[in-house]
Every structure is written in structure tokens, then in C-alpha cells.
Design a protein around this motif. Structure first.
Motif, mmCIF file in Angstrom:
data_model
loop_
_atom_site.group_PDB
_atom_site.id
_atom_site.type_symbol
_atom_site.label_atom_id
_atom_site.label_comp_id
_atom_site.label_asym_id
_atom_site.label_seq_id
_atom_site.Cartn_x
_atom_site.Cartn_y
_atom_site.Cartn_z
ATOM 1 N N ILE A 37 0.835 -1.198 0.000
ATOM 2 C CA ILE A 37 0.000 0.000 0.000
ATOM 3 C C ILE A 37 0.873 1.252 0.000
ATOM 4 N N ALA A 38 1.955 1.230 0.766
ATOM 5 C CA ALA A 38 2.858 2.379 0.814
ATOM 6 C C ALA A 38 3.498 2.625 -0.551
ATOM 7 N N VAL A 39 3.906 1.572 -1.230
ATOM 8 C CA VAL A 39 4.523 1.709 -2.552
ATOM 9 C C VAL A 39 3.539 2.285 -3.551
ATOM 10 N N VAL A 40 2.309 1.785 -3.553
ATOM 11 C CA VAL A 40 1.292 2.281 -4.488
ATOM 12 C C VAL A 40 0.968 3.741 -4.184
ATOM 13 N N ALA A 41 0.815 4.091 -2.909
ATOM 14 C CA ALA A 41 0.483 5.468 -2.535
ATOM 15 C C ALA A 41 1.598 6.434 -2.935
ATOM 16 N N ILE A 42 2.832 6.075 -2.666
ATOM 17 C CA ILE A 42 3.956 6.938 -3.035
ATOM 18 C C ILE A 42 4.054 7.058 -4.547
ATOM 19 N N SER A 43 3.805 5.983 -5.268
ATOM 20 C CA SER A 43 3.846 6.034 -6.729
ATOM 21 C C SER A 43 2.785 6.978 -7.275
ATOM 22 N N VAL A 44 1.590 6.940 -6.694
ATOM 23 C CA VAL A 44 0.519 7.835 -7.138
ATOM 24 C C VAL A 44 0.886 9.286 -6.836
ATOM 25 N N VAL A 45 1.403 9.554 -5.644
ATOM 26 C CA VAL A 45 1.785 10.919 -5.277
ATOM 27 C C VAL A 45 2.876 11.448 -6.202
ATOM 28 N N VAL A 46 3.893 10.645 -6.457
ATOM 29 C CA VAL A 46 4.975 11.074 -7.352
ATOM 30 C C VAL A 46 4.439 11.277 -8.765
ATOM 31 N N GLY A 47 3.547 10.426 -9.216
ATOM 32 C CA GLY A 47 2.940 10.588 -10.534
ATOM 33 C C GLY A 47 2.158 11.884 -10.652
ATOM 34 N N VAL A 48 1.412 12.238 -9.608
ATOM 35 C CA VAL A 48 0.655 13.493 -9.612
ATOM 36 C C VAL A 48 1.606 14.680 -9.628
ATOM 37 N N ILE A 49 2.667 14.622 -8.842
ATOM 38 C CA ILE A 49 3.653 15.710 -8.827
ATOM 39 C C ILE A 49 4.285 15.882 -10.208
ATOM 40 N N ILE A 50 4.643 14.787 -10.853
ATOM 41 C CA ILE A 50 5.235 14.866 -12.188
ATOM 42 C C ILE A 50 4.232 15.424 -13.184
ATOM 43 N N ALA A 51 2.974 15.032 -13.088
ATOM 44 C CA ALA A 51 1.948 15.545 -14.003
ATOM 45 C C ALA A 51 1.761 17.044 -13.825
ATOM 46 N N ILE A 52 1.749 17.509 -12.585
ATOM 47 C CA ILE A 52 1.604 18.945 -12.324
ATOM 48 C C ILE A 52 2.805 19.712 -12.872
ATOM 49 N N LEU A 53 4.002 19.220 -12.609
ATOM 50 C CA LEU A 53 5.198 19.874 -13.132
ATOM 51 C C LEU A 53 5.193 19.896 -14.658
ATOM 52 N N ASP A 54 4.776 18.812 -15.265
ATOM 53 C CA ASP A 54 4.705 18.745 -16.721
ATOM 54 C C ASP A 54 3.730 19.786 -17.256
ATOM 55 N N PHE A 55 2.570 19.908 -16.630
ATOM 56 C CA PHE A 55 1.560 20.876 -17.048
ATOM 57 C C PHE A 55 2.092 22.307 -16.926
ATOM 58 N N VAL A 56 2.723 22.604 -15.793
ATOM 59 C CA VAL A 56 3.248 23.949 -15.559
ATOM 60 C C VAL A 56 4.358 24.275 -16.555
ATOM 61 N N ILE A 57 5.278 23.364 -16.747
ATOM 62 C CA ILE A 57 6.397 23.605 -17.662
ATOM 63 C C ILE A 57 5.896 23.731 -19.096
ATOM 64 N N LYS A 58 4.960 22.872 -19.486
ATOM 65 C CA LYS A 58 4.426 22.936 -20.851
ATOM 66 C C LYS A 58 3.749 24.274 -21.111
ATOM 67 N N ASN A 59 2.921 24.733 -20.179
ATOM 68 C CA ASN A 59 2.243 26.014 -20.347
ATOM 69 C C ASN A 59 3.226 27.183 -20.260
ATOM 70 N N GLY A 60 4.255 27.054 -19.434
ATOM 71 C CA GLY A 60 5.273 28.095 -19.347
ATOM 72 C C GLY A 60 6.051 28.229 -20.637
ATOM 73 N N VAL A 61 6.439 27.108 -21.214
ATOM 74 C CA VAL A 61 7.159 27.142 -22.496
ATOM 75 C C VAL A 61 6.261 27.670 -23.596
ATOM 76 N N HIS A 62 5.000 27.259 -23.588
ATOM 77 C CA HIS A 62 4.048 27.755 -24.584
ATOM 78 C C HIS A 62 3.864 29.273 -24.460
#
Length: 67
Positions: A37-62
Motif C-alpha cells: 500500500i505504501a509503494v502504491v500510494a507513493i507512486s501515485v503521489v509522485v505521478g501526480v507531482i510529475i503531471a503537475i510539473l509537466d503541465f506547468v512547464i508545458k504552459n510556461g514554455v508555450h
């Protein structure tokens, strides 16, 4: 010459491996469940953080390239 020493070391190697396997303490079902459960939860949290960073960087570059 080296063949006889190599042949003698193989059985002792496998005896050592067998002895080490006897020392392994496997986790119980409850510990395995908690760790999974800890591995799955941490994976989801890291995935959300990466998605947010990707969105911010993509819109910033655009934004910067549209100026």
C-alpha cells in the motif's frame, strides 16, 4: 590445474547459498500488505507531482514561445 580447484569450490558455493537461504526471514502477510500500500500510494503521489510539473512547464514554455 585450475579445473580441480573450481570443481571443489562449486559444491561449497551451493552449500553456502543454501545456508544463507535458511537465514532469510520472510515478512508476514500484514507487513507485505502495508508495504505494498505504501509503494502504491507513493507512486501515485509522485505521478501526480510529475503531471503537475509537466503541465506547468508545458504552459510556461508555450507562454514564452508565444511572446
Amino acid at each position: 590445474m585450475g579445473d580441480s580447484a573450481e570443481k571443489q569450490s562449486r559444491p561449497s558455493f551451493f552449500k553456502g547459498v543454501k545456508a544463507e537461504f535458511k537465514k532469510i526471514v520472510w515478512p508476514d502477510k500484514q507487513a507485505t500488505l502495508k508495504q505494498s500500500i505504501a509503494v502504491v500510494a507513493i507512486s501515485v503521489v509522485v505521478g501526480v507531482i510529475i503531471a503537475i510539473l509537466d503541465f506547468v512547464i508545458k504552459n510556461g514554455v508555450h507562454f514564452l514561445t508565444s511572446i
